[in-house]
Each structure stands twice: as structure tokens, then as C-alpha cells.
Design an enzyme around this catalytic site. Sequence first.
Site, PDB file in Angstrom:
ATOM      1  N   GLU A 204       7.383  21.307  41.959  1.00 21.48           N
ATOM      2  CA  GLU A 204       8.281  22.478  42.231  1.00 21.48           C
ATOM      3  C   GLU A 204       8.640  23.127  41.161  1.00 21.48           C
ATOM      4  O   GLU A 204       9.015  22.381  40.091  1.00 21.48           O
ATOM      5  CB  GLU A 204       9.509  22.140  42.859  1.00 21.48           C
ATOM      6  CG  GLU A 204      10.454  23.066  43.397  1.00 21.48           C
ATOM      7  CD  GLU A 204      11.700  21.963  44.131  1.00 21.48           C
ATOM      8  OE1 GLU A 204      11.926  20.973  44.353  1.00 21.48           O
ATOM      9  OE2 GLU A 204      12.792  23.114  44.370  1.00 21.48           O
TER      10      GLU A 204
ATOM     11  N   ARG B 159       6.480   5.470  41.507  1.00 20.55           N
ATOM     12  CA  ARG B 159       6.833   6.533  40.542  1.00 20.55           C
ATOM     13  C   ARG B 159       6.788   5.813  38.993  1.00 20.55           C
ATOM     14  O   ARG B 159       7.171   4.564  39.081  1.00 20.55           O
ATOM     15  CB  ARG B 159       7.824   7.448  40.794  1.00 20.55           C
ATOM     16  CG  ARG B 159       9.336   6.714  41.179  1.00 20.55           C
ATOM     17  CD  ARG B 159      10.216   7.806  41.524  1.00 20.55           C
ATOM     18  NE  ARG B 159      10.563   8.798  40.794  1.00 20.55           N
ATOM     19  CZ  ARG B 159      10.281   9.991  41.162  1.00 20.55           C
ATOM     20  NH1 ARG B 159      10.096  10.514  42.411  1.00 20.55           N
ATOM     21  NH2 ARG B 159      10.748  10.949  40.209  1.00 20.55           N
TER      22      ARG B 159
ATOM     23  N   LYS C 198      14.136  15.346  36.929  1.00 23.59           N
ATOM     24  CA  LYS C 198      14.197  16.875  36.597  1.00 23.59           C
ATOM     25  C   LYS C 198      15.896  17.070  36.703  1.00 23.59           C
ATOM     26  O   LYS C 198      16.289  18.021  35.642  1.00 23.59           O
ATOM     27  CB  LYS C 198      13.699  17.730  37.549  1.00 23.59           C
ATOM     28  CG  LYS C 198      12.166  17.893  36.881  1.00 23.59           C
ATOM     29  CD  LYS C 198      11.602  19.246  37.584  1.00 23.59           C
ATOM     30  CE  LYS C 198      10.787  18.652  38.796  1.00 23.59           C
ATOM     31  NZ  LYS C 198      10.025  19.750  39.649  1.00 23.59           N
TER      32      LYS C 198
END
Length: 563
Positions: free
Chosen positions: A37, A262, A272
Site C-alpha cells: 500500500e 511476518r 508503517k
Amino acid sequence: MSSNEQPSAPTNFIRNRIIRELDAGQYERIVTRFPPEPNGYLHIGHAKSIVLNFALPEEFGGYTNLRFDDTNPEKEEQRYIDAIKEDVCWLGYEWKNECYASDYFETLYNYALHLLDNGLAYVDEQDADAIREQRGTLTEPGTNSPHRDRSVSENRLLFERMRNGQLPDGACVLRAKIDMTASNINLRDPVIYRIRHQEHPRTGNDWCIYPSYDFAHGQSDAIEHITHSLCTLEFEDHRPLYDWLVEHLPVPSRPHQIEFARLNIDFTVLSKRRLTRLVDEGHVSGWDDPRLPTLAGLRRRGFTPESIRNFCTEIGVTKSESIIPFGVLERNLRDDLNVRAPRRMAVLKPLKLVLTNFPEGETEWLEAANHPQNPDMGTRNVPMTREIFIEQDDFLEEAPKKFFRLKPGGEVRLRNAFIIRCDEVVKDEAGNLVELHCTVDHETRSGQPGADRKVKGTIHWVSAEHAVKAEVRLYDRLFKVPHPGGDKERDFVEHLNEQSLEVLHDARIEPGTEQSQVGDFFQFERLGYFVPDPDGTSDAPVLNRAVTLRDTWAKLEKQLRQG
Ligand code: ATP
Ligand code: MG
């Protein structure tokens, strides 16, 4: 492994699954995508995903798309798109197609109409709170919306009004009509379109409704003929919805979502949202601050793409969460640069040393190997003069027995030169150390009979006349604790390490080094691996220490543990 066997790619459950599927003839080729994104810079966690997504098609045949998941126009910006592309290229990967979820807005809209026409979606005018309340819990089923059973024609009319900008933000949403009693909450009539009168970086004001992540993501995969849609574990519970949508829509292919754990690393943050806060609140100098785990930051710090790819391969891909020590990342850089980095000399905290039996005003050029184990890297000549600088730490007036560097009356070898003895410690009236006076044992020069004479210590040095003054930046962990924010719900910024950056303004580097360019790297002997920083010029060089020669943290932590 026998000696003639090729080392194979590290195996993992996804790779094994692909091998089985290829054996069974399920695919002709592997197509993956990396779907960031564009609302921030990429970090080392994304690198794990990139390496996985690019390595599989590379190994088995196929390709990888770079897809910008740009369905949330509020936070997305062109500069992030540019930075992401730069980072993926820098890591050494080439995507086949550069795609944007926003390119599919028209198709996605038609998919939504398809659901409406088949009685599989409805417009709901309830507000977000009401919808949330009706969702139920893990133990209780949800309840149906009062608008769940409106007619197809009424739904279409309302959805078209949403799309045409006739309704304000939040007036209603489009929901998939699945099952409010499903045990998986994601299947309880999820929202698939929202009204948002917001300009989009790519589609401008064409749209005032935007698809949800879940609705856009799987369908984008299908449109691009992605075979394996790899994502992190938090999307595991979304997979039934992913599959439901693909099954009920006239999509051109049937992708499969596979989840993996992850990457987490200690003493840093990989989210982020948190990274954005560090940048926005000025805790760091920007997205490429060398202390950040962003790829831009790691690159500026001196990490090589090879070291990051090796790291990602080493940590592997599994389904269980773990926290990797930051030192593992640093070790991969050290291992890479140890082989490739040319050696140079520099002094970080200079102490002047006068060689009293070296001719005044003369420069002697001494040959030095660029790499101790690799003669192919050649040699260079370093200037020796009567006045040189050594490291302040390499001299101790009251030295303990085991101190093998320089002490009054003691001997030490100057790297690439000869042995010297410290005769005199010169101080000012206040008693501060000013300089050392030493004599050279000329017999210990290369080619002389004493060249092999051993002393316990060898130290680095630079010529006072020829060395170039430089700013050197030394970095430490960005956070003081392994898990910033920790379990106690403390604000993670409270755990920032105030000593994470040390700037030295009076360092001296071997002449020639100041001409190096961003992207070069070298080892300053005994000090670590260094790279030029973009803030510097050849007149005023600035260098970053990428990593020390040894893992000083591991040692420190061990000491701490042993009390
Ligand atoms: P963040 O939590 O940092 O905001 P994100 O998942 O929202 O990350 P995206 O831009 O959506 O960021 O991520 C793109 C891809 O990278 C996704 O497939 C995501 O699963 C993957 N990814 C993100 N963070 C990690 C991580 N720490 N380890 C492995 N893969 C990750
Ligand atoms: Mg995401």
C-alpha cells in the site's frame, strides 16, 4: 550433502507446496505479486515478502507483479510509489507488470453489480456503530441488517446513487450478503464499498466510492492471473472471504492465498504506522534515517542488497511468529562486506603522535594491501609522515598488564608500516595529554631484517599532513528495549535510545577515501565497515558506520545476562 550436489534454494512449506502442485500439473507457471500500500516506505519486513515473492517464480518459471494496493486515497501518495519502486529495484528484482488496484476500479465496480444482480450484496444505510453491534462476537452470531432483504432493483438504484456522488460520506455502504451467523466473523456480511469524496492520486475525482481491502485484493489477484497470493498470517481469517468472492464472481482466474509469519526484529519497530510516527514527530531525520529499519534507511546506513537478501533467505519462511535478533541482520552485512570491502585506515578520535627519528617535511609512501586475504584486490600506497594521528583509545598512560596497545615505554606495530616505541608523553600546563613522542624501529620495515619481529599490538594510524578531516556518524540500536512499547502498553517512543546516534566531527580518513561515492563501501581497519553519506562532499566528507567488526551487542548482552 555430497560435494557434487548443488546447494538448493532453502526449502519451506510454500516452496514444497509449489513443487507438489507443479508435479501434479496444476500450473504452467508461477505468478506472484508484491502488493504494497503506497502509504509509507518499505521496511525490512517487506523485504522478506519481496524475496519470497520474487524467488519462487525465478526458481520455478513465471513472474512477479508489483501491485500498488491503492484503495485508500487519504493516506496514499506518489512519493511513496516512487520510493517503493526504487527500493524493489535496489534489492535487485524486476517485476513483470507494474499494476495498481485503482486500474481495476471499473472492473471491481462491475463485480459489485454482479453480486447485486445475483442477490449477493445489499446497500446498508446504517452507520458504522450499528453495523459493528450487529456483527456479534466470537461466541455469538450476528443479527441481520433491516436492509438485508431489499430488492435487486432498489439495491442497484442506491448503489448507482452512491457511485454518482449523490450521497455524502458515510450515508451508506455496500455489503456482501453471506451469512450473519457464520463462525468466521469476516463472513458476516462484510462491507465491500464505502463512500469517500476524496481525490485519488491516480484516478483523481473519477470515483467517490472505494472498494474495501478484502474486495479489491483477491479480485486484483484474479484479474492478474496470480497463482499464489502470499500474505502474512493476519489475513488467514480472511481467506474464507477471499475464496467466497473468487467463487461468486466472474473472475478470469482462481488464485490461492497462502499465509506466512511476518518478520519481527528486536530493538526496532516494523509497522508503517509506527515508522510514520517516528518520521512525522521528528524522532528521526526522515524515512531514510540510517537508524530506521526501512530499506531506504538501511541502504543509507550501508547495508547492501546482497546482505538483505541473504538475511531473508537465512531466516526462512514459516507459519510461526518469532523475533529475530537485530544482530542477525548485522551479521549478514558483516559477512558480505568482509569479503568485498577494500580496507582503508581512519582515526575516529585523533591523538597526535610525533615520530622523532622520521625526517621532517618528508612523505614516504608505504604499500598496503587492499584486502588481507584477497591479493586480487591489489594494493595502494599510504603516506607516512613525521606527524601522524592514532586513536585516543589506543594509548593508555596507566595501562593494565593486558593492554597491548601503546603505553609509555611500550612498543606497538603501526599497521602497514613499522614498530614504534613510546618515549615521551607531552602534556600542557593543565595536565592534558597533547601528543606522544615515539621512535621508529627502522629495522622492522618491510624488507628489513626485523620485518617479522613480533609485538603484541598493531594499531591503525593516518598521516597528520595527508589525512582528510571527516564527519563520522556512529549508530546504535534505535530503541533501548527489545520490544518497544512492550507488554505494559507503554508508548513505544518512550523507549527510544537517546544515544542511538553519535556524531564525530574531527575524524581523519586516509587520503583518497574522501573521493568515494554513495554506494561505495570499505572497512576502516579495526573500526568497522563504513560508507559515504549523501550529506557529504569530497571537501567535507560524511561517513556512516554501517556495522562494527564484531558483534559488540551480543557481548554486552551476554555480560548483562551473567550479571
Ligand atoms: P505495516 O503493518 O507495516 O503497515 P502492511 O502489511 O500494512 O505493513 P503493506 O504495504 O500492505 O504493509 O504490505 C505489503 C506486503 O508486505 C503485504 O503482503 C504484507 O503482508 C507484507 N509485509 C508487511 N510487513 C511484513 C513483515 N513484517 N514481514 C513480512 N511481510 C510483511
Ligand atoms: Mg497492509
